[in-house]
Design a protein around this motif. Structure first.
Motif, short mmCIF file in Angstrom:
data_model
loop_
_atom_site.label_atom_id
_atom_site.label_comp_id
_atom_site.label_asym_id
_atom_site.label_seq_id
_atom_site.Cartn_x
_atom_site.Cartn_y
_atom_site.Cartn_z
N LEU A 65 0.84 -1.20 0.00
CA LEU A 65 0.00 0.00 0.00
C LEU A 65 0.87 1.26 0.00
CD1 LEU A 65 -2.94 -0.89 2.43
CD2 LEU A 65 -2.90 -0.93 -0.07
N ALA A 66 1.98 1.22 0.72
CA ALA A 66 2.91 2.36 0.71
C ALA A 66 3.43 2.59 -0.71
CB ALA A 66 4.07 2.11 1.68
N LYS A 67 3.69 1.52 -1.43
CA LYS A 67 4.14 1.64 -2.82
C LYS A 67 3.08 2.35 -3.66
CE LYS A 67 5.31 -1.13 -6.90
NZ LYS A 67 5.54 -2.47 -7.44
N ILE A 68 1.82 1.99 -3.47
CA ILE A 68 0.74 2.66 -4.21
C ILE A 68 0.74 4.15 -3.91
CG2 ILE A 68 -1.79 2.89 -4.36
CD1 ILE A 68 -1.93 -0.18 -4.05
N SER A 69 0.90 4.51 -2.65
CA SER A 69 0.92 5.92 -2.27
C SER A 69 2.09 6.65 -2.94
CB SER A 69 1.01 6.07 -0.76
OG SER A 69 1.12 7.44 -0.42
N ILE A 70 3.26 6.04 -2.92
CA ILE A 70 4.44 6.66 -3.52
C ILE A 70 4.24 6.87 -5.02
CG2 ILE A 70 6.88 6.25 -4.10
CD1 ILE A 70 7.05 4.83 -1.29
N GLN A 100 -0.17 9.98 7.01
CA GLN A 100 0.67 10.98 6.36
C GLN A 100 0.83 10.73 4.86
OE1 GLN A 100 4.34 11.10 8.57
NE2 GLN A 100 3.26 11.15 10.51
N VAL A 101 0.50 9.52 4.40
CA VAL A 101 0.70 9.19 2.98
C VAL A 101 -0.60 8.79 2.28
CG1 VAL A 101 3.14 8.61 3.28
CG2 VAL A 101 1.42 6.82 3.50
N PHE A 102 -1.70 8.77 3.00
CA PHE A 102 -3.03 8.50 2.43
C PHE A 102 -4.03 9.43 3.10
CE2 PHE A 102 -1.29 4.33 1.37
CZ PHE A 102 -1.95 3.99 0.20
N TYR A 103 -5.09 9.77 2.39
CA TYR A 103 -6.27 10.33 3.04
C TYR A 103 -7.01 9.13 3.60
CZ TYR A 103 -5.44 14.66 0.49
OH TYR A 103 -4.88 15.79 -0.01
N ILE A 104 -7.28 9.13 4.88
CA ILE A 104 -8.02 8.02 5.50
C ILE A 104 -9.40 8.55 5.87
CG2 ILE A 104 -8.10 6.35 7.37
CD1 ILE A 104 -5.03 6.48 7.48
N VAL A 105 -10.42 7.93 5.26
CA VAL A 105 -11.81 8.34 5.51
C VAL A 105 -12.57 7.15 6.06
CG1 VAL A 105 -11.76 10.14 3.74
CG2 VAL A 105 -12.52 7.86 3.12
N LYS A 130 12.12 -10.83 -2.40
CA LYS A 130 12.35 -9.47 -2.91
C LYS A 130 11.16 -8.56 -2.61
CE LYS A 130 15.53 -10.58 -6.66
NZ LYS A 130 15.72 -10.62 -8.12
N GLN A 131 9.95 -9.09 -2.76
CA GLN A 131 8.76 -8.29 -2.49
C GLN A 131 8.63 -7.96 -1.01
OE1 GLN A 131 5.63 -10.60 -4.29
NE2 GLN A 131 5.84 -9.53 -6.23
N VAL A 132 8.93 -8.93 -0.15
CA VAL A 132 8.89 -8.68 1.29
C VAL A 132 9.93 -7.62 1.66
CG1 VAL A 132 9.32 -9.71 3.57
CG2 VAL A 132 7.96 -10.95 1.87
N LEU A 133 11.12 -7.74 1.10
CA LEU A 133 12.19 -6.77 1.37
C LEU A 133 11.78 -5.38 0.89
CD1 LEU A 133 15.05 -6.23 2.39
CD2 LEU A 133 15.89 -6.89 0.12
N GLN A 134 11.29 -5.27 -0.33
CA GLN A 134 10.88 -3.97 -0.86
C GLN A 134 9.76 -3.36 -0.02
OE1 GLN A 134 8.44 -3.96 -4.37
NE2 GLN A 134 9.15 -1.95 -5.00
N ALA A 135 8.77 -4.16 0.35
CA ALA A 135 7.64 -3.66 1.13
C ALA A 135 8.10 -3.10 2.48
CB ALA A 135 6.61 -4.77 1.34
N MET A 140 9.85 1.35 6.21
CA MET A 140 10.92 1.99 7.00
C MET A 140 11.13 3.44 6.59
SD MET A 140 13.80 -1.02 7.30
CE MET A 140 15.05 0.12 7.91
N ASP A 141 10.96 3.74 5.31
CA ASP A 141 11.16 5.10 4.82
C ASP A 141 10.04 6.05 5.24
OD1 ASP A 141 13.52 4.35 3.62
OD2 ASP A 141 12.66 4.16 1.61
N MET A 142 8.92 5.50 5.73
CA MET A 142 7.79 6.35 6.09
C MET A 142 8.03 7.13 7.38
SD MET A 142 4.61 3.93 4.97
CE MET A 142 3.38 4.93 5.78
N ASN A 143 8.68 6.52 8.36
CA ASN A 143 8.94 7.24 9.61
C ASN A 143 9.95 6.48 10.48
OD1 ASN A 143 7.48 5.37 11.34
ND2 ASN A 143 5.59 6.33 10.64
N GLU A 144 10.43 7.14 11.51
CA GLU A 144 11.45 6.57 12.41
C GLU A 144 10.95 5.35 13.16
OE1 GLU A 144 15.00 6.48 13.00
OE2 GLU A 144 14.53 7.96 11.50
N ASN A 145 9.69 5.37 13.61
CA ASN A 145 9.14 4.21 14.33
C ASN A 145 9.18 2.97 13.46
OD1 ASN A 145 8.63 5.68 16.63
ND2 ASN A 145 6.51 6.12 16.08
N ASN A 146 8.79 3.12 12.20
CA ASN A 146 8.83 1.98 11.28
C ASN A 146 10.27 1.54 11.04
OD1 ASN A 146 6.09 2.36 11.12
ND2 ASN A 146 6.06 2.94 8.98
N ARG A 147 11.18 2.50 10.94
CA ARG A 147 12.59 2.15 10.73
C ARG A 147 13.08 1.28 11.88
NH1 ARG A 147 15.84 3.80 7.30
NH2 ARG A 147 14.70 5.68 6.80
#
Length: 160
Positions: A65-70, A100-105, A130-135, A140-147
């Motif tokens: 989903l983060a990929k879709i947002s990007i 921060q990366v989607f409108y959530i309604v 590869k897909q798990v790694l990319q996801a 991780m790039d979204m915020n420090e907590n995820n990192r």
């Protein structure tokens, strides 16, 4: 838990992607391929992610989903939309920085009646890795907590 499914509909460049049940790693390749098709569509305008019937969603699917947002933000300079009415799912989305990366309604403006189930794609173990790694790198790039939460997993996947 209900086994996960991904239902989709598309009309005039507007895509609806609905997750049902327990959405996990086994559906990530399916979602990844559909994402590529969606963004390759010359008539693509927008995408709405419907999580109103999602029981559980794992981090690899969240990375997709983060990929879709990007991709959406790169193409249009805007944020795509997630529809989510479940408090537990909303807590996950917020804790991971998806607000921060989607409108959530919390409601879909109109009911979509013509959703079709995406057939599950089978991929090799190497492709899945590869897909798990990319996801998880995207998460991780979204915020420090995820990192902090995913750095050990990413390091382990990169080493193997």
């Amino acid at each position: 838990m209900n086994p996960g499914k991904i239902l989709v509909a598309q009309s005039q460049g507007i895509y609806i992607v609905k997750f049902l049940g327990d959405v996990r790693l086994n559906l990530c390749s399916t979602l990844d391929q559909y994402t590529d098709q969606m963004f390759a569509d010359e008539f693509f305008k927008t995408v709405i992610i419907d999580l109103t019937e999602t029981d559980c969603i794992d981090s690899t699917c969240l990375g997709q989903l983060a990929k879709i947002s990007i991709l959406y933000k790169e193409k249009y300079g805007q944020l795509p939309t997630i529809v989510s009415t479940r408090d537990d799912v909303n807590r996950i989305l917020t804790s991971m920085g998806f607000d921060q990366v989607f409108y959530i309604v919390n409601e879909l403006v109109s009911k979509v009646e013509y959703l079709e189930e995406l057939p599950e794609q089978t991929v090799s173990e190497e492709q899945m890795k590869k897909q798990v790694l990319q996801a998880h790198k995207l998460l991780m790039d979204m915020n420090e907590n995820n990192r902090d939460a995913f750095q050990d997993l990413v390091k382990s996947l990169e080493e193997n």
